[in-house]
Write a protein that holds these residues in place. Structure first.
Motif, PDB file in Angstrom:
ATOM      1  N   LYS A 564       0.813  -1.218   0.000  1.00 25.22           N
ATOM      2  CA  LYS A 564       0.000   0.000   0.000  1.00 25.22           C
ATOM      3  C   LYS A 564       0.845   1.266   0.000  1.00 25.22           C
ATOM      4  CE  LYS A 564      -3.958  -2.022   2.456  1.00 25.22           C
ATOM      5  NZ  LYS A 564      -4.778  -1.964   3.686  1.00 25.22           N
ATOM      6  N   VAL A 565       2.004   1.206   0.661  1.00 29.11           N
ATOM      7  CA  VAL A 565       2.833   2.409   0.768  1.00 29.11           C
ATOM      8  C   VAL A 565       3.371   2.830  -0.587  1.00 29.11           C
ATOM      9  CG1 VAL A 565       5.011   1.194   1.221  1.00 29.11           C
ATOM     10  CG2 VAL A 565       4.636   3.479   2.185  1.00 29.11           C
ATOM     11  N   CYS A 566       3.538   1.882  -1.494  1.00 28.20           N
ATOM     12  CA  CYS A 566       4.064   2.173  -2.825  1.00 28.20           C
ATOM     13  C   CYS A 566       2.884   2.465  -3.753  1.00 28.20           C
ATOM     14  CB  CYS A 566       4.891   0.989  -3.334  1.00 28.20           C
ATOM     15  SG  CYS A 566       6.024   1.396  -4.669  1.00 28.20           S
ATOM     16  N   TYR A 567       2.283   3.627  -3.566  1.00 29.89           N
ATOM     17  CA  TYR A 567       1.024   3.921  -4.260  1.00 29.89           C
ATOM     18  C   TYR A 567       1.222   4.337  -5.711  1.00 29.89           C
ATOM     19  CZ  TYR A 567       2.048   8.895  -3.381  1.00 29.89           C
ATOM     20  OH  TYR A 567       2.634  10.139  -3.341  1.00 29.89           O
ATOM     21  N   ILE A 568       2.459   4.603  -6.113  1.00 29.88           N
ATOM     22  CA  ILE A 568       2.793   4.870  -7.511  1.00 29.88           C
ATOM     23  C   ILE A 568       3.991   3.991  -7.859  1.00 29.88           C
ATOM     24  CG2 ILE A 568       1.902   7.231  -7.620  1.00 29.88           C
ATOM     25  CD1 ILE A 568       4.676   8.257  -7.009  1.00 29.88           C
ATOM     26  N   GLN A 786       1.044  18.257  -9.728  1.00 30.66           N
ATOM     27  CA  GLN A 786       0.799  17.487  -8.511  1.00 30.66           C
ATOM     28  C   GLN A 786       0.350  18.441  -7.424  1.00 30.66           C
ATOM     29  OE1 GLN A 786       4.037  14.862  -7.534  1.00 30.66           O
ATOM     30  NE2 GLN A 786       4.378  14.318  -9.661  1.00 30.66           N
ATOM     31  N   LEU A 787      -0.529  17.939  -6.568  1.00 30.69           N
ATOM     32  CA  LEU A 787      -1.087  18.805  -5.539  1.00 30.69           C
ATOM     33  C   LEU A 787      -1.481  17.971  -4.333  1.00 30.69           C
ATOM     34  CD1 LEU A 787      -1.802  21.814  -5.163  1.00 30.69           C
ATOM     35  CD2 LEU A 787      -4.109  21.295  -5.973  1.00 30.69           C
ATOM     36  N   SER A 788      -1.389  18.564  -3.152  1.00 32.48           N
ATOM     37  CA  SER A 788      -1.791  17.905  -1.907  1.00 32.48           C
ATOM     38  C   SER A 788      -2.536  18.908  -1.050  1.00 32.48           C
ATOM     39  CB  SER A 788      -0.565  17.396  -1.133  1.00 32.48           C
ATOM     40  OG  SER A 788       0.252  16.592  -1.937  1.00 32.48           O
ATOM     41  N   VAL A 807      -4.187  13.645  -2.123  1.00 34.13           N
ATOM     42  CA  VAL A 807      -2.996  13.824  -2.952  1.00 34.13           C
ATOM     43  C   VAL A 807      -3.383  13.554  -4.405  1.00 34.13           C
ATOM     44  CG1 VAL A 807      -0.682  12.960  -3.490  1.00 34.13           C
ATOM     45  CG2 VAL A 807      -1.407  13.194  -1.102  1.00 34.13           C
ATOM     46  N   PHE A 808      -3.080  14.509  -5.271  1.00 34.35           N
ATOM     47  CA  PHE A 808      -3.308  14.304  -6.707  1.00 34.35           C
ATOM     48  C   PHE A 808      -1.976  14.030  -7.392  1.00 34.35           C
ATOM     49  CE2 PHE A 808      -3.077  16.050 -11.012  1.00 34.35           C
ATOM     50  CZ  PHE A 808      -4.067  15.322 -11.636  1.00 34.35           C
ATOM     51  N   THR A 809      -1.869  12.873  -8.025  1.00 29.23           N
ATOM     52  CA  THR A 809      -0.696  12.520  -8.809  1.00 29.23           C
ATOM     53  C   THR A 809      -1.043  11.321  -9.680  1.00 29.23           C
ATOM     54  OG1 THR A 809       1.679  12.029  -8.724  1.00 29.23           O
ATOM     55  CG2 THR A 809       0.299  10.939  -7.096  1.00 29.23           C
ATOM     56  N   ASN A 810      -0.322  11.166 -10.771  1.00 24.26           N
ATOM     57  CA  ASN A 810      -0.485   9.973 -11.613  1.00 24.26           C
ATOM     58  C   ASN A 810      -1.930   9.778 -12.071  1.00 24.26           C
ATOM     59  OD1 ASN A 810       1.207   7.974 -12.748  1.00 24.26           O
ATOM     60  ND2 ASN A 810       0.248   6.413 -11.491  1.00 24.26           N
ATOM     61  N   PHE A 811      -2.610  10.886 -12.434  1.00 25.41           N
ATOM     62  CA  PHE A 811      -3.991  10.875 -12.932  1.00 25.41           C
ATOM     63  C   PHE A 811      -4.991  10.388 -11.892  1.00 25.41           C
ATOM     64  CE2 PHE A 811      -1.236   9.787 -16.610  1.00 25.41           C
ATOM     65  CZ  PHE A 811      -1.403  10.950 -17.357  1.00 25.41           C
ATOM     66  N   SER A 812      -4.663  10.436 -10.620  1.00 32.05           N
ATOM     67  CA  SER A 812      -5.553   9.882  -9.595  1.00 32.05           C
ATOM     68  C   SER A 812      -5.582  10.773  -8.364  1.00 32.05           C
ATOM     69  CB  SER A 812      -5.091   8.473  -9.179  1.00 32.05           C
ATOM     70  OG  SER A 812      -5.105   7.593 -10.273  1.00 32.05           O
ATOM     71  N   LEU A 813      -6.682  10.670  -7.634  1.00 31.14           N
ATOM     72  CA  LEU A 813      -6.764  11.247  -6.295  1.00 31.14           C
ATOM     73  C   LEU A 813      -6.549  10.125  -5.293  1.00 31.14           C
ATOM     74  CD1 LEU A 813      -9.898  13.581  -6.553  1.00 31.14           C
ATOM     75  CD2 LEU A 813      -7.497  14.254  -6.646  1.00 31.14           C
ATOM     76  N   PHE A 814      -5.647  10.351  -4.350  1.00 36.33           N
ATOM     77  CA  PHE A 814      -5.385   9.379  -3.290  1.00 36.33           C
ATOM     78  C   PHE A 814      -5.881   9.984  -1.981  1.00 36.33           C
ATOM     79  CE2 PHE A 814      -2.417   8.438  -6.646  1.00 36.33           C
ATOM     80  CZ  PHE A 814      -2.465   7.054  -6.733  1.00 36.33           C
ATOM     81  N   PHE A 815      -6.648   9.191  -1.220  1.00 33.69           N
ATOM     82  CA  PHE A 815      -7.335   9.691  -0.033  1.00 33.69           C
ATOM     83  C   PHE A 815      -6.717   9.131   1.250  1.00 33.69           C
ATOM     84  CE2 PHE A 815     -10.286   9.740  -3.543  1.00 33.69           C
ATOM     85  CZ  PHE A 815     -10.845  11.006  -3.458  1.00 33.69           C
ATOM     86  N   TYR A 816      -6.443  10.033   2.176  1.00 28.31           N
ATOM     87  CA  TYR A 816      -5.890   9.683   3.487  1.00 28.31           C
ATOM     88  C   TYR A 816      -6.764  10.339   4.555  1.00 28.31           C
ATOM     89  CZ  TYR A 816      -1.574   9.068   0.687  1.00 28.31           C
ATOM     90  OH  TYR A 816      -0.643   8.704  -0.254  1.00 28.31           O
ATOM     91  N   LYS A 817      -6.710   9.795   5.753  1.00 28.71           N
ATOM     92  CA  LYS A 817      -7.399  10.465   6.849  1.00 28.71           C
ATOM     93  C   LYS A 817      -6.659  11.728   7.247  1.00 28.71           C
ATOM     94  CE  LYS A 817      -9.198   8.205  10.276  1.00 28.71           C
ATOM     95  NZ  LYS A 817      -9.380   7.270  11.411  1.00 28.71           N
TER      96      LYS A 817
END
Length: 897
Positions: A564-568, A786-788, A807-817
């Motif tokens: 999971k930590v290696c999200y890209i 890229q944006l966070s 976090v926006f990167t690699n054409f995706s939004l990644f969601f964290y608490k």
């Protein structure tokens, strides 16, 4: 023994603090391990009357079998269903999910379990999956045929009209009459044929999915919808029947409901021998006594009904699955039973917030001469049915937001307080972007240091060459330490800028240029072209060489990318220090554009911008080559059947979906275009989810034609996209195109039941499932954009706004608490989505809200300021706008041919 159940005390109530339940069918989670012991074959009859066999250990729990059946059908909302069978007392009972199979089925080889609907919700709109609604429609069809779902003639004829519209399509008189004469849907159907045909003629244009929806719309309004009658008598000996529904316990006389006891009125349900007891809450306005008593045929009858009452109450009324009670040390009194599984609330939340679990499904059409489905809902054919597509591809494994644990709901009052407290200057929000993106960058550097620690456990001579250590891992720790200090300084400056001390009165801390200039000089940014870039470029080459030389190292890197930590992709992390320079340049450009020349921060920002711009310009040409090399390495992992993808001089241009015309008709294919060759591939249901190369076509000698299909030579393979045609010259690689193997798409079901790690969420797979394309220009822009930051998120039908770190990167939004989390809880690939501003009719009366939507999936996001709103819209548009758009040629589009 008296049986007393604290039914209403067995679980948490709606409205209590939320916790995330465990999904029965969570993709990505391994199913329960099969316990040891002798295996037995279990026969299950499905809702389309086909039968399937499941091999399972006798010691396995009922849940293991039930999960196998659901996963067999790709059914996500399986919690509405159950498995029933006839026990040794000749009574129909539900399979207990907690107990072992061996304790429930006396003769498993000779027992047939039925997969049927168990919980009927009040509104079929709560069923979010089309497959679920189709299965409910099959259940209604069965209930009508056997006379369980009684209703007046008009309702019966209307429901049958929707059934046959789904089965044979639009009304044609002779076909409809013939179909009704050969298939029986309701008792005494002959008397209603004309009425059924009249209704059917009004359903023209209705799709099978719409027909299922309309069928459920009619059925749910009927008094007997979802009702299973359990014979009983009252104290006076009057014959009655008891039933349970989402509202509570019902009493019927014949097929007429004469009474009902709402869950809110029921204090306790219990049974003692043959007596079924309903204890009501005190009500001065009610004429009922405190406890109602019904006599059933036997203790077993009481227990069967009591258990289903417990389950109905838990499923519809509780917030989460009730926890097991501690077992008595010495002795127990009465029956022990609890509901096992997700509640309806958990099911709805789970599916609504999980786009990748919404599996494409198309209801099968029935022939005019048969009342049985041509495609099963299970077995090998079920994969084609439940994941219907032109080539029967596997359901999309793409992830999307799955965050039920209410990270933080910010109220409007809190919002207003925050606005009054914090600065509103645009420069502050630009500086805050530096802070938020630096937090993400530091986490990315952390990922590479984790890789180093993992590799130190392997023998140095085999898995970790010294050259690799020297060129990458030993250089990331100094970078990580430096940026840890830099981030600390930025955080301190922003804290002062926000007014958490009285220093802001003098205005000394309302700037960021001095911090940037100092740290860019400390980073020795001018040395990047000769030192840091050399390290990054050599690192990619050395890592590739080392992986080719050592399978153990290659396997370690592959396994690490699945964490999971290696999200890209891992290679992208290695290039992050170079990407970060471009981000600093963009931030400084915005500050210099915003500030007047007289501003106290302007001079430092301009000096820092000059330094970083010079370096970025020097690196520009080399960066293009490195990004291309990285992309070739990445594509190599997604392809099978090509050994020489990474060769000197090859440049990646574009990948995307086209429809290939062959003797089998139009078939979806993924194409990979390079400056010297075009590959076309298909994706099957393999363990690795790789794309299989079917043809390698040299570009030399290829012609692009706008001819129509009818004018094209029949034997020439053709790819169709919009109104253009790409015709391929004859070549040796394409000689077997018409007979290409489809075994990847018809892989055995056994291989699908064993969850193996796969690359199912890469950009290539997103393009496949969203039927879109991406160019190298898009990839390069994605690196820059890229944006966070924190955003408030709301779903289409939800009320509250959930605060998330995004976090926006690699054409995706990644969601964290929070920004401190080590890995994202969910992601949303944006290719194919549209980003707009909500309309007035959507009633989103908030500032700085943008809307993301793709087909039926809708998400709303709130940002904190006009600047952050503009930035999120800008970067998301770079991923959502069609990648086939025309662009002015820039530095990354000039490919020599």
């Amino acid at each position: 023994v008296g049986v007393v159940s604290g039914l209403l005390m067995s679980g948490q109530r709606l409205g209590a603090p939320e916790t995330l339940g465990i999904s029965t069918l969570d993709p990505g989670h391994r199913p329960p391990a099969m316990p040891p012991g002798r295996h037995v074959t279990i026969r299950v009859r499905m809702l389309d009357d086909t039968e399937e066999l499941f091999d399972i250990s006798q010691r396995a729990s009922g849940k293991v079998l039930f999960d196998l059946v659901c996963s067999h059908m790709n059914l996500i909302e399986g919690d509405y269903f159950g498995l029933e069978f006839q026990d040794h007392h000749k009574m129909m009972v539900w399979l207990d999910l907690i107990k072992p199979i061996i304790k429930q089925l006396r003769r498993p080889k000779h027992t047939t379990l039925r997969f049927v609907v168990k919980f009927f919700p009040p509104d079929h709109a709560q069923l979010l999956e089309e497959l679920t609604r189709y299965l409910f429609a099959l259940q209604i069809k069965q209930d009508l045929a056997c006379g369980r779902l009684t209703c007046n003639d008009s309702s019966a004829a209307l429901m049958v009209s929707h059934i046959i519209q789904s089965e044979i399509g639009d009304f044609e008189e002779s076909q409809c009459r013939s179909h009704l004469l050969n298939n029986n849907y309701i008792p005494d159907q002959m008397a209603l044929i004309d009425k059924i045909m009249e209704f059917h003629s009004k359903n023209i244009g209705q799709t099978p999915a719409e027909s299922d929806y309309q069928l459920l719309e009619v059925a749910r309004r009927l008094e007997m919808y979802g009702i299973r009658l359990h014979p009983a008598k009252d104290r006076e000996g009057t014959r009655l029947s008891l039933a349970v529904a989402h509202t509570g316990v019902l009493v019927f006389q014949g097929h007429t409901k004469i009474n009902g006891f709402n869950w809110s009125k029921v204090r306790k349900l219990s049974f003692k021998r043959k007596r079924f007891l309903i204890k009501l809450r005190p009500d001065v306005n009610s004429s009922y006594q405190d406890t109602l008593e019904f006599l059933m045929a036997s203790r077993d009858c009481c227990k069967v009904f009591w258990k289903i009452c417990v389950e109905y109450h838990a499923f519809f009324r509780l917030f989460e699955e009730p926890k097991p009670k501690p077992k008595p040390v010495l002795f127990t009194r009465g029956s022990s039973f609890r509901f096992s599984g997700r509640t309806q609330k958990q099911v709805i939340d789970y599916v609504r917030e999980s786009e990748f679990k919404k599996i494409p499904f198309e209801s099968p059409h029935l022939s005019a001469s048969s009342g049985h489905s041509q495609g099963m809902v299970n077995g090998q054919k079920s994969l084609e049915l439940c994941s219907h597509s032109p080539d029967g591809r596997q359901p999309s494994p793409l992830t999307s937001p799955l965050l039920n644990d209410a990270s933080s709901i910010r109220t409007d009052d809190e919002d207003e307080v925050r606005r009054k407290r914090f600065p509103t200057d645009r420069a502050y929000f630009i500086a805050k972007e530096l802070l938020t993106t630096e937090r993400t960058y530091l986490k990315d550097l952390e990922v590479v240091t984790v890789v180093r620690q993992a590799k130190s456990t392997l023998p140095t001579h085999e898995a970790t060459p010294e050259t690799l250590k020297n060129t990458i891992f030993s250089n990331f720790e100094p970078l990580y330490k430096f940026h840890t200090g830099f981030l600390r300084e930025v955080e301190q400056r922003l804290a002062l800028w926000e007014g958490r001390s009285n220093a802001h009165i003098k205005g000394d801390y309302q700037r960021i240029g001095d911090v940037l200039l100092k740290n860019l000089q400390g980073l020795k940014v001018r040395d990047f072209p000769t030192t840091v870039f050399k390290i990054q470029s050599e690192a990619l080459v050395e890592l590739e060489k080392a992986c080719r030389a050592s399978r153990r190292l290659e396997g370690l890197c592959r396994d690490f990318e699945l964490q999971k930590v290696c999200y890209i992709p891992l290679n992208v992390f290695i290039l992050r220090p170079l990407h970060r320079l471009m981000h600093y340049k963009q931030i400084l450009e915005r500050l210099c554009k915003h500030y007047p020349p007289t501003h106290v921060d302007f001079r430092d920002c301009r000096a820092a911008l000059a330094d970083v711009s010079e370096v970025v310009e020097q690196l520009q040409g080399s960066m293009i080559k490195m990004e291309n090399f990285q992309k070739l390495l990445e594509l190599k992992k997604d392809l099978i059947g090509v050994d020489n993808l990474v060769i000197p001089g090859r440049e990646f241009i574009r990948l995307g979906c086209l429809s290939k015309l062959s003797g089998k008709g139009l078939q979806q294919r993924m194409f990979f275009l390079f400056n010297d060759v075009i590959l076309y591939t298909s994706r099957g249901m393999t363990a690795t989810n790789q794309f299989k190369v079917h043809g390698q076509l040299p570009l030399h000698g290829m012609t692009v034609s706008g001819a129509r299909l009818s004018r094209t030579h029949r034997t020439a393979p053709i790819c169709h996209h919009s109104n253009s045609l790409l015709t391929f010259p004859e070549c040796p690689e394409d000689s077997s195109v018409e007979a290409e193997s489809e075994d990847d798409m018809t892989a055995s079901h056994t291989s699908l039941e064993k969850p193996t790690p796969h690359r199912g969420n890469t950009t290539v797979h997103v393009c496949w499932h969203r039927n879109t394309s991406v160019s190298m220009v898009d990839f390069s822009i994605a690196v820059e954009n890229q944006l966070s930051g924190n955003l408030l998120r709301k779903f289409k039908n939800s009320n509250g706004w959930q605060k998330l770190w995004v976090v926006f990167t690699n054409f995706s939004l990644f969601f964290y608490k929070t920004h401190q989390d080590d890995y994202p809880l969910a992601s949303l690939p944006l290719l194919g989505y549209s980003v707009t501003i909500p309309s007035e009719s959507e009633n989103i009366h908030k500032d700085y809200v943008f809307k993301l939507h793709f087909k039926s999936h809708v998400y709303y996001f709130r940002s904190e300021s006009e600047y952050t709103f503009e930035r999120w819209m800008e970067v998301i548009r770079s991923a959502t706008v069609s990648s086939s758009r025309s662009r002015i040629l820039n530095r990354k589009e000039s490919h020599p041919h």
